[in-house]
Enzyme design. Sequence first.
Site, PDB file in Angstrom:
ATOM      1  N   GLU A 293       0.824  -1.209   0.000  1.00 58.98           N
ATOM      2  CA  GLU A 293       0.000   0.000   0.000  1.00 58.98           C
ATOM      3  C   GLU A 293       0.860   1.262   0.000  1.00 58.98           C
ATOM      4  O   GLU A 293       0.575   2.233  -0.708  1.00 58.98           O
ATOM      5  CB  GLU A 293      -0.919   0.005   1.230  1.00 58.98           C
TER       6      GLU A 293
ATOM      7  N   SER B  66      21.848 -41.431  -7.645  1.00 60.21           N
ATOM      8  CA  SER B  66      20.672 -40.627  -7.997  1.00 60.21           C
ATOM      9  C   SER B  66      21.003 -39.401  -8.838  1.00 60.21           C
ATOM     10  O   SER B  66      20.105 -38.700  -9.297  1.00 60.21           O
ATOM     11  CB  SER B  66      19.949 -40.161  -6.723  1.00 60.21           C
TER      12      SER B  66
ATOM     13  N   GLU C  78      13.723 -32.433   0.587  1.00 56.92           N
ATOM     14  CA  GLU C  78      14.276 -32.977  -0.657  1.00 56.92           C
ATOM     15  C   GLU C  78      14.731 -34.429  -0.507  1.00 56.92           C
ATOM     16  O   GLU C  78      15.370 -34.964  -1.406  1.00 56.92           O
ATOM     17  CB  GLU C  78      15.438 -32.113  -1.147  1.00 56.92           C
TER      18      GLU C  78
ATOM     19  N   THR D 284       8.845 -40.488   3.460  1.00 55.23           N
ATOM     20  CA  THR D 284       7.833 -41.418   3.967  1.00 55.23           C
ATOM     21  C   THR D 284       7.292 -40.963   5.320  1.00 55.23           C
ATOM     22  O   THR D 284       6.084 -40.980   5.559  1.00 55.23           O
ATOM     23  CB  THR D 284       8.423 -42.835   4.077  1.00 55.23           C
TER      24      THR D 284
END
Length: 362
Positions: free
Chosen positions: A52, A168, A294, A301
């Site tokens: 504002e 991975s 991550e 889980t």
Amino acid sequence: MNDEVFMKLALKLAAKGRGYTSPNPMVGAVIVKKGRIIGQGWHRCCGENHAEVNAIQSATENVAGSTMYVTLEPCCHSGKTPPCTDLIIRKKIKRVVIGTADSNPLVSCKGINRLKATGIEVKADVLQDECRNLNEVFFHFMETGLPFVTVKYAQTLDGRIATATGQSQWISSPASLKFAHQLRAEHDAILVGIGTVLKDNPTLTVRMVRGRNPLRIVVDNCLAVTTEFNVMQDLSRTPTLIATTKSASDPAFRALAKAGAEMIRVRSDENNHVNLKQLLQLLAARNISSVLIEGGAQIITSALKENLANRLVTVIAPKILGKGIEAVGDLNIRNLEKAKKLSVKSVAKKGTDVIMDCRVIP
């Protein structure tokens, strides 16, 4: 032009603050006089002027008698900045159109009532759903007292986040990695388990896009992390918090603390792991309003099993591994009716990958 058109513009302005305003919400404001836009602004960074104020300061003419469109109820309390309601009243703005009320107990309709009490016309709940969705993190934090938790992982088409040997890097494409860094920049903290640190030695910083580094959090029950890992580097600029069940008298606890890591003791859960809910409560007390998880699979889980995850971002790579490490382990669901239900917000292609962005339905 109607109220919704100007509110949509205010929403676009508000989104420019993504990744910089936390723990404050993203807010945009537009000032209209005689059908013309004469001022606009957004909250750029926590501690700086609210939307504002920026809109009023940008005005090309006197704002007296104008209409202000603002995505969130103007504040009426003093914090790092003065109350926006006082400025609106002082500048003689005639009408204020508000996207949604503020859940912050310090505001919570008090701003609306303050404006109305001085004779300003107030119209609320214009594009309310859109305004709340933009600030889902803020509203969740205010209304539950817990950080908004995003679980993000990259997997193959057959649901593997790593090979059977644990490799991975990298399942996903470079475009998806850039997207992952954008996610990091939009969260207050990034959390991984010690298994991810030991296998991948991640830095957990923002490098592929512009943005601030989140607080790095390592869940390490046995204090296996050492000062040689990347998460223990450059601690003066990018702090690391290590959550453990070990006591402060443990030699490893003392060594990590001496090296500059912030150590936090958390009680054990039923599996003798760090109690994730208590950890989130401790983070909330530090004004951490959002956490990006991550990995690895055990942490993912646990977050899902304990109903702590609010958002699930899954990067699906067009690859098949067969045997490998699953993204999500046993949730103790033996009946389809008990399956975790998700609301799909978007499906997008990044490079060769597909990214599904979902919300967990409580």
